[in-house]
Scaffold this motif. Sequence first.
Motif, short mmCIF file in Angstrom:
data_model
loop_
_atom_site.label_atom_id
_atom_site.label_comp_id
_atom_site.label_asym_id
_atom_site.label_seq_id
_atom_site.Cartn_x
_atom_site.Cartn_y
_atom_site.Cartn_z
N GLY A 123 0.78 -1.66 -0.23
CA GLY A 123 0.26 -0.15 -0.08
C GLY A 123 0.78 1.18 -0.42
O GLY A 123 1.78 1.15 0.91
N GLY A 124 0.59 1.98 -0.65
CA GLY A 124 1.06 3.71 -0.92
C GLY A 124 1.05 4.21 0.76
O GLY A 124 2.22 5.01 0.85
N ASP A 125 0.31 4.35 1.36
CA ASP A 125 -0.33 5.08 2.89
C ASP A 125 0.64 3.87 3.63
O ASP A 125 -0.42 2.94 4.08
CB ASP A 125 -1.97 4.87 2.82
N ARG A 126 2.15 4.40 3.68
CA ARG A 126 2.70 3.84 5.18
C ARG A 126 2.35 3.74 6.34
O ARG A 126 2.70 2.85 7.18
CB ARG A 126 4.21 4.26 5.13
N VAL A 127 1.51 4.62 6.98
CA VAL A 127 1.30 4.61 7.84
C VAL A 127 -0.11 3.99 8.13
O VAL A 127 -0.17 3.26 9.19
CB VAL A 127 0.59 6.36 8.50
N ALA A 128 -1.39 3.53 6.82
CA ALA A 128 -2.49 2.83 7.64
C ALA A 128 -1.96 1.36 7.11
O ALA A 128 -2.31 1.15 8.05
CB ALA A 128 -3.09 3.13 5.68
N SER A 129 -0.61 1.07 6.52
CA SER A 129 0.14 -0.20 6.39
C SER A 129 0.30 -0.66 7.90
O SER A 129 0.35 -1.92 8.77
CB SER A 129 0.88 -0.39 5.49
N ALA A 130 1.30 -0.01 8.58
CA ALA A 130 2.16 0.16 10.28
C ALA A 130 0.73 0.30 10.81
O ALA A 130 0.63 -1.03 12.03
CB ALA A 130 2.39 1.06 10.20
N ARG A 131 -0.72 0.64 10.57
CA ARG A 131 -1.64 0.46 11.73
C ARG A 131 -1.70 -0.64 11.56
O ARG A 131 -2.22 -1.63 12.20
CB ARG A 131 -2.38 1.53 12.01
N ALA A 132 -2.11 -1.11 10.51
CA ALA A 132 -2.76 -2.59 10.19
C ALA A 132 -1.76 -3.76 11.21
O ALA A 132 -2.53 -4.71 11.31
CB ALA A 132 -3.23 -2.71 8.65
N ALA A 133 -1.11 -3.63 10.72
CA ALA A 133 0.33 -4.37 11.06
C ALA A 133 -0.08 -4.10 12.67
O ALA A 133 0.73 -5.17 13.26
CB ALA A 133 1.92 -4.61 10.59
N ILE A 134 0.08 -3.58 12.86
CA ILE A 134 0.27 -3.94 14.71
C ILE A 134 -1.52 -4.14 14.85
O ILE A 134 -1.17 -5.02 15.87
CB ILE A 134 0.50 -1.75 15.21
N ASN A 135 -1.99 -3.24 14.32
CA ASN A 135 -3.25 -4.16 14.95
C ASN A 135 -3.19 -5.81 14.91
O ASN A 135 -4.14 -6.63 15.49
CB ASN A 135 -4.57 -3.43 14.43
#
Length: 333
Positions: A119-131
């Motif tokens: 995904g281009g939004d690294r913050v969104a990817s980071a949040r999903a991974a943390i969850n």
Amino acid sequence: MHPPSFWQNPEAKWLPFVLSPIAAVVSAWADNRQAKKGWKAPIPVLCCGNITTGGTGKTTVVLDLVKRLQNRKIAVHALIRGYGGKVKVTTRVDPALHTISDVGDESLLLATHCPTWVGGDRVASARAAINAGAQCLIMDDGFQNPGLHKDVSLLSVDGIVGLGNGHVLPAGPLRERAQRALARASAVLLIGPDRTGFLARYKRELAACGPVLRAALQPDRADIAALKDTPCVAFAGLGRPSKFFEGLSEAGVMLSQSLAFPDHYFYKARDLERLITLAEQDGAQLVTTPKDAVRLPASFRSRVQVVGVGLKWDDEMEPERLLDRLFSSGTTR
């Protein structure tokens, strides 16, 4: 698409001069991006990036560090843009479901080793991974992306090509000015011999960043042993396929032919037919990389010997110290 030859020629002056106004705009844009403050994740974030366009071995570095993190019993998730894939929203890669046209070849390769998010939004990817339970995030590329704060940034430099002519796009291969990039780096990893004099040329800039680590690409010994006394037709679609071919030759593999394809190349039926014909003519075994293997049809992979490539660090403790720094409360970069 091959980069222009003058990018690797410091003696070529007029084209970089003509393109310098555009390069100045690119540099200013890159500088402005870095002025933005990224989101600070509640878990450590390690970025493996580079300064130049094209491949420098980042994914190989990521895989090496993923294994080291897993050896420490740390749940590491990888974040990657998914170059060449049509999936643009935050998505966890499923090798049983996704194809290279969905998420790109590097994403599929990483997903066979650890949970991977595109995904281009690294913050969104980071949040999903943390969850999803990530205890650590590792970014394959993204050094120039300011959205997500990096606790440690490791810059990879290909020793064979260095930083080219040292100019910013389109006057050269740099994504941003070397001085700015090196100043933000926690460490620099020089892969392979320093054939361009990178260490001497950027001595002052390197003195201002973290340590300079050294490593070499090394074909997997077990994979090489399977090719003993066997003529081979090697093929690869990488940023610099010659690295793979040279590694095979240095390891003692008998190459009857080597075929280079563009980076992230989608192999077509005519390419596969040509490879089969060449192998049959030479009585040879087809050989490629893991990154290329995921781009091949399943029916064709059985014809191909995949040779993995790993890193041989000059000092095996250097990457461990880098990870120690990642989890240290005193990390500042």
